[in-house]
Every structure is written in structure tokens, then in C-alpha cells.
Design a protein around this motif. Structure first.
Motif, PDB file in Angstrom:
ATOM      1  N   ALA A  18      -0.889  13.397 -33.538  1.00  0.00           N
ATOM      2  CA  ALA A  18      -0.947  12.306 -34.512  1.00  0.00           C
ATOM      3  C   ALA A  18      -1.589  11.134 -33.784  1.00  0.00           C
ATOM      4  CB  ALA A  18       0.458  11.943 -34.983  1.00  0.00           C
TER       5      ALA A  18
ATOM      6  N   ASP B 208      -2.406   7.968 -33.716  1.00  0.00           N
ATOM      7  CA  ASP B 208      -2.150   6.689 -34.381  1.00  0.00           C
ATOM      8  C   ASP B 208      -2.564   5.494 -33.526  1.00  0.00           C
ATOM      9  OD1 ASP B 208      -1.229   8.178 -36.475  1.00  0.00           O
ATOM     10  OD2 ASP B 208       0.894   7.816 -36.084  1.00  0.00           O
TER      11      ASP B 208
ATOM     12  N   LYS C 162      -4.992  14.813 -36.088  1.00  0.00           N
ATOM     13  CA  LYS C 162      -4.527  14.106 -37.297  1.00  0.00           C
ATOM     14  C   LYS C 162      -4.838  12.619 -37.197  1.00  0.00           C
ATOM     15  CE  LYS C 162      -0.100  13.045 -38.447  1.00  0.00           C
ATOM     16  NZ  LYS C 162      -0.248  11.692 -38.986  1.00  0.00           N
TER      17      LYS C 162
ATOM     18  N   HIS D  46      -5.177   8.591 -39.085  1.00  0.00           N
ATOM     19  CA  HIS D  46      -4.916   7.622 -40.153  1.00  0.00           C
ATOM     20  C   HIS D  46      -6.132   6.696 -40.092  1.00  0.00           C
ATOM     21  CE1 HIS D  46      -0.915   8.625 -41.511  1.00  0.00           C
ATOM     22  NE2 HIS D  46      -0.400   8.537 -40.315  1.00  0.00           N
TER      23      HIS D  46
ATOM     24  N   ASP E 167      -4.517  12.155 -42.616  1.00  0.00           N
ATOM     25  CA  ASP E 167      -3.153  12.090 -43.176  1.00  0.00           C
ATOM     26  C   ASP E 167      -3.105  10.958 -44.208  1.00  0.00           C
ATOM     27  OD1 ASP E 167      -0.422  12.113 -43.573  1.00  0.00           O
ATOM     28  OD2 ASP E 167       0.100  11.603 -41.505  1.00  0.00           O
TER      29      ASP E 167
ATOM     30  N   LYS F 288      -2.047  10.966 -47.380  1.00  0.00           N
ATOM     31  CA  LYS F 288      -0.885  10.926 -48.296  1.00  0.00           C
ATOM     32  C   LYS F 288      -1.261  10.347 -49.654  1.00  0.00           C
ATOM     33  CE  LYS F 288       2.718  10.607 -44.739  1.00  0.00           C
ATOM     34  NZ  LYS F 288       1.968  10.352 -43.487  1.00  0.00           N
TER      35      LYS F 288
ATOM     36  N   MET G   8      10.011  14.692 -45.910  1.00  0.00           N
ATOM     37  CA  MET G   8       9.588  13.769 -44.853  1.00  0.00           C
ATOM     38  C   MET G   8      10.620  13.718 -43.733  1.00  0.00           C
ATOM     39  SD  MET G   8       7.352  10.797 -46.652  1.00  0.00           S
ATOM     40  CE  MET G   8       6.660  10.357 -45.046  1.00  0.00           C
ATOM     41  N   SER G   9      10.148  13.290 -42.561  1.00  0.00           N
ATOM     42  CA  SER G   9      11.010  13.321 -41.369  1.00  0.00           C
ATOM     43  C   SER G   9      11.877  12.084 -41.239  1.00  0.00           C
ATOM     44  CB  SER G   9      10.140  13.441 -40.113  1.00  0.00           C
ATOM     45  OG  SER G   9       9.320  12.290 -39.961  1.00  0.00           O
TER      46      SER G   9
ATOM     47  N   ILE H 284       3.415  19.726 -45.530  1.00  0.00           N
ATOM     48  CA  ILE H 284       4.026  18.900 -44.506  1.00  0.00           C
ATOM     49  C   ILE H 284       5.506  18.974 -44.824  1.00  0.00           C
ATOM     50  CG2 ILE H 284       4.338  16.539 -43.671  1.00  0.00           C
ATOM     51  CD1 ILE H 284       1.636  17.671 -42.926  1.00  0.00           C
TER      52      ILE H 284
ATOM     53  N   PRO I 291       5.707  17.039 -38.695  1.00  0.00           N
ATOM     54  CA  PRO I 291       5.802  15.856 -37.840  1.00  0.00           C
ATOM     55  C   PRO I 291       7.263  15.568 -37.505  1.00  0.00           C
ATOM     56  CG  PRO I 291       5.496  15.188 -40.105  1.00  0.00           C
ATOM     57  CD  PRO I 291       5.654  16.693 -40.106  1.00  0.00           C
TER      58      PRO I 291
ATOM     59  N   GLN J 116      12.431   7.057 -37.701  1.00  0.00           N
ATOM     60  CA  GLN J 116      11.844   8.361 -37.375  1.00  0.00           C
ATOM     61  C   GLN J 116      12.913   9.229 -36.717  1.00  0.00           C
ATOM     62  OE1 GLN J 116       9.933  10.757 -37.980  1.00  0.00           O
ATOM     63  NE2 GLN J 116       7.977  10.369 -36.982  1.00  0.00           N
TER      64      GLN J 116
ATOM     65  N   TYR K  30      13.452  12.849 -34.556  1.00  0.00           N
ATOM     66  CA  TYR K  30      12.712  13.866 -33.811  1.00  0.00           C
ATOM     67  C   TYR K  30      13.500  15.141 -33.604  1.00  0.00           C
ATOM     68  CZ  TYR K  30       9.244  10.325 -32.512  1.00  0.00           C
ATOM     69  OH  TYR K  30       8.263   9.376 -32.533  1.00  0.00           O
TER      70      TYR K  30
ATOM     71  N   VAL L  53       2.642  15.915 -32.959  1.00  0.00           N
ATOM     72  CA  VAL L  53       3.258  15.010 -31.982  1.00  0.00           C
ATOM     73  C   VAL L  53       2.378  13.774 -31.800  1.00  0.00           C
ATOM     74  CG1 VAL L  53       4.166  14.797 -29.631  1.00  0.00           C
ATOM     75  CG2 VAL L  53       4.180  17.033 -30.763  1.00  0.00           C
ATOM     76  N   GLY L  54       2.956  12.613 -31.986  1.00  0.00           N
ATOM     77  CA  GLY L  54       2.207  11.364 -31.803  1.00  0.00           C
ATOM     78  C   GLY L  54       2.564  10.706 -30.492  1.00  0.00           C
ATOM     79  N   ARG L  55       3.590   9.841 -30.527  1.00  0.00           N
ATOM     80  CA  ARG L  55       3.945   9.068 -29.331  1.00  0.00           C
ATOM     81  C   ARG L  55       4.332   9.927 -28.145  1.00  0.00           C
ATOM     82  NH1 ARG L  55       7.464   5.109 -33.045  1.00  0.00           N
ATOM     83  NH2 ARG L  55       7.294   6.987 -34.347  1.00  0.00           N
TER      84      ARG L  55
HETATM   85  P1  BMP Z   1       5.206  10.098 -33.910  1.00  0.00           P
HETATM   86  O1  BMP Z   1       5.252  11.502 -33.312  1.00  0.00           O
HETATM   87  O2  BMP Z   1       4.611   9.084 -32.992  1.00  0.00           O
HETATM   88  O3  BMP Z   1       6.554   9.671 -34.469  1.00  0.00           O
HETATM   89  O4  BMP Z   1       4.174  10.162 -35.154  1.00  0.00           O
HETATM   90  C1  BMP Z   1       4.462  10.868 -36.323  1.00  0.00           C
HETATM   91  C2  BMP Z   1       3.238  10.969 -37.218  1.00  0.00           C
HETATM   92  O5  BMP Z   1       3.521  11.838 -38.300  1.00  0.00           O
HETATM   93  C3  BMP Z   1       2.761   9.661 -37.838  1.00  0.00           C
HETATM   94  O6  BMP Z   1       1.340   9.697 -37.883  1.00  0.00           O
HETATM   95  C4  BMP Z   1       3.309   9.692 -39.259  1.00  0.00           C
HETATM   96  O7  BMP Z   1       2.432   9.072 -40.181  1.00  0.00           O
HETATM   97  C5  BMP Z   1       3.382  11.183 -39.553  1.00  0.00           C
HETATM   98  N1  BMP Z   1       4.486  11.616 -40.453  1.00  0.00           N
HETATM   99  C6  BMP Z   1       5.819  11.496 -40.106  1.00  0.00           C
HETATM  100  O8  BMP Z   1       6.150  10.949 -39.044  1.00  0.00           O
HETATM  101  N2  BMP Z   1       6.782  11.984 -40.947  1.00  0.00           N
HETATM  102  C7  BMP Z   1       6.493  12.590 -42.141  1.00  0.00           C
HETATM  103  O9  BMP Z   1       7.389  13.057 -42.824  1.00  0.00           O
HETATM  104  C8  BMP Z   1       5.142  12.723 -42.495  1.00  0.00           C
HETATM  105  C9  BMP Z   1       4.150  12.232 -41.646  1.00  0.00           C
HETATM  106  O10 BMP Z   1       2.885  12.387 -41.975  1.00  0.00           O
END
Ligand code: BMP
Length: 301
Positions: free
Chosen positions: A37, A39, A61, A63, A92, A94, A185-186, A215, A238, A251, A253, A270-272
Motif C-alpha cells: 500500500a 501511501d 496499490k 492512492h 484503491d 473505492k 473493512m479492516s 477486498i 489490508p 486500523q 492488524y 502491507v503499507g506502513r
Molecule cells: P497500512 O498497512 O499502512 O495500515 O495501510 C493500509 C492500506 O490499506 C491503506 O492504503 C488503506 O487505504 C487500505 N485499506 C485498509 O486499510 N482497510 C480496508 O478495509 C480497506 C483498505 O483499502
């Protein structure tokens, strides 16, 4: 068929959408189910992530609307990196707006003669333009995009009228794009609960030429479909990190093993956890290996 224990390549034969086939075969060829991701907010930073993490990922991925200095050259360079490193691009976006007008008026006759015909169906509405037009022209470069099912099936029809009718300007061959629906969503407190995911699933089943996956946080069951008739979908997930359980904005994880092995998903996003790591290549290899080993375990290899 039990898609959970099948290889990605074997599953490719169960898809009609070309992007799905490309993604599934790419994953086995490159031995990766990792997606980054990306970002970041500048063109240089985005291209640097694509070049650094490119060798380890199946999907990059974006944005694109967070890039401060976006220009067309960014797209040219990103496409070149996608070919160099063999990954697909996933904007992404959405999408969540209406797709088809309720009563499409006959427009051709009322158009002044100095207005050229638009390349996409006149009956399409908001999402058609958001996908095809504007500054970003997402459909022209992003292999995969996604949409919320909240507006109803019209959003898929609208996006498909663009994504399934594109041709390469250089080779004139079809560029069949693929769509993912956001089933869950997460983030904490997400409203994607109750019958929402299964309604998304039903919408996907009816539009398999374009919708090839979700997703989501888990593989959805196919209640209601006849045995032997079950379709396959690809799940991109994600909310994946190994060192942290969440952030201070909701968020949540999970680990690659929880996502791929326990929840039956296919691609870890995986983003951060990746671009925030001190040693990018070490982190990329760790996540790639964790995701890949979970997949091998799942298919019994
Ligand atoms: P990170 O791993 O840094 O938390 O990034 C998560 C990425 O996934 C972000 O780009 C966010 O837009 C996307 N995302 C999410 O976190 N949860 C969802 O349910 C859907 C997503 O697209």
C-alpha cells in the motif's frame, strides 16, 4: 472444487476475467502474494517505492489522489516499472457513486455538432466519468480498481462499461480491467457487518466478467450456490502487519498467517509495515516469505 487448497495457477482456469488470470499466474511465477500500500504523497517517493519493492510484490496499490505533484509522466514511469518488475497496478479508488442513469435520455440527437462523441457510453453516470476521465484517467493505467457495493449493482455496470471496453492505444488489443468489491473493512466500527458481505458476494457472482474478487478480511462462503457450481474469487486483504496490532485511528492488524492460512485470503496488503521499515529490502523479503509460506502450507506443499 476446493479453491482453498488449489494453487493460484490452477485457479486461474476458473476465471474469465483476464486481469484475474494475469494476477493468479503472476503470483506463482514470481512466488509472491505480497502487495504494498504505497501511501506516499509525492511523485518521486511513489516511484521510488515501486522500484524498491517491485521485485517482491504482485500488486502495487496506489492512492493517486494523495500525490501532490501528480503529472502524466508519473503514469508513464509507473507503467514502465510495472513491466520492469512484473507487477499489476491497483488504484484503491473505492468508488461509491451511481453508475447508470435511471432513465437514460437519447443524447446523440440533442448534442450540438461541435461536441465530439465521448468514448464511453452516454448512459453511464458519475462513476463512469470518475473511472475514465478527470485528471487521473484511472482506467487507462490501473489494471485493478475497487468499489463499495453500497450504491447497488449499477456501480458495477457503470464501471464495467469502461473497464471492459478499453483497447491498448499501441497494440489495439483489449485491456480487460478487473474490479474488486469491498466486502469488509479492516477498521474498527466498520459498517460492513450482518448481511453486507454476503450481499456483496451475490453482486459479485452476477458480474464475474468484471468482478474477480474482494477486498475483505476472510474468504466468503458460497451459501445459496449449488454444489459444483461455486465460483472462485480472489481476496486481497489490508490491515496486515507483523510488529503492531493497530494504529491510533482504528486500523486493526493481523499477521500474514492469520490472513492467508486461517481466513483463506490470497494477497496480503502491507503499507506502513513495509515503507515504514528501516531496512526496506529486509522487510519486503520477510513479508513476502511469511505470505508465501502461509500459502504453501494452505495448499499442502
Ligand atoms: P497500512 O498497512 O499502512 O495500515 O495501510 C493500509 C492500506 O490499506 C491503506 O492504503 C488503506 O487505504 C487500505 N485499506 C485498509 O486499510 N482497510 C480496508 O478495509 C480497506 C483498505 O483499502
Amino acid at each position: 472444487p476446493n479453491f482453498l487448497t488449489m494453487s493460484y495457477t490452477e485457479r486461474a482456469a476458473h476465471h474469465t476475467n483476464q486481469t484475474a488470470k494475469d494476477l493468479l499466474t503472476l503470483m506463482d511465477r514470481k512466488k509472491t502474494n505480497l502487495s504494498i500500500a504505497a501511501d506516499v504523497v509525492s511523485k518521486d517517493a511513489l516511484l521510488k517505492l515501486a522500484d524498491t519493492f517491485g521485485p517482491y510484490i504482485c500488486v502495487f496499490k496506489t492512492h493517486i489522489d494523495i500525490i501532490t505533484d501528480f503529472d502524466e509522466d508519473l503514469i508513464t514511469q509507473l507503467k514502465a516499472l510495472s513491466e520492469k518488475h512484473d507487477f499489476l497496478i491497483f488504484e484503491d479508488r473505492k468508488f461509491a457513486d451511481i453508475g447508470k442513469k435511471q432513465n437514460p435520455p437519447s443524447q446523440t440527437s440533442s448534442l450540438p455538432s461541435n461536441i465530439p462523441p465521448t468514448p464511453f457510453p452516454q448512459t453511464g453516470n458519475t462513476v463512469v466519468h470518475q473511472y475514465a476521465s478527470g485528471i487521473y484517467k484511472i482506467a487507462s493505467w490501473s489494471h485493478i480498481t475497487n468499489a463499495h457495493p453500497i450504491p447497488g449493482e449499477g456501480i458495477i455496470k457503470g464501471l464495467a462499461s469502461v473497464g471492459l471496453n478499453l483497447f491498448s492505444p499501441t497494440t489495439a488489443s483489449p485491456l480487460s480491467r478487473g474490479l474488486l468489491l469491498l466486502a469488509e473493512m479492516s477498521s474498527a466500527g466498520a459498517l460492513t457487518t450482518g448481511t453486507y458481505p454476503s450481499q456483496a458476494y451475490t453482486m459479485a457472482c452476477k458480474n464475474r466478467d468484471f468482478v474477480f474478487g474482494f477486498i475483505g478480511q476472510r474468504r466468503l462462503s458460497s451459501e445459496g450456490t449449488e454444489e459444483g457450481d461455486e465460483p472462485d474469487f480472489v481476496y486481497l486483504t489490508p490491515g496486515v502487519q507483523m510488529a503492531s496490532k493497530g494504529d491510533d485511528l482504528g486500523q486493526q492488524y493481523r499477521t500474514p498467517e492469520e490472513v492467508v492460512l486461517e481466513s483463506g485470503c490470497d494477497v496480503i496488503i502491507v503499507g506502513r509495515g513495509l515503507y515504514g521499515a528501516k531496512d526496506s529490502k529486509k522487510a519486503a523479503e520477510e513479508y513476502r516469505r511469511a505470505g508465501w509460506n502461509a500459502y504453501l502450507k494452505r495448499i499442502g506443499m
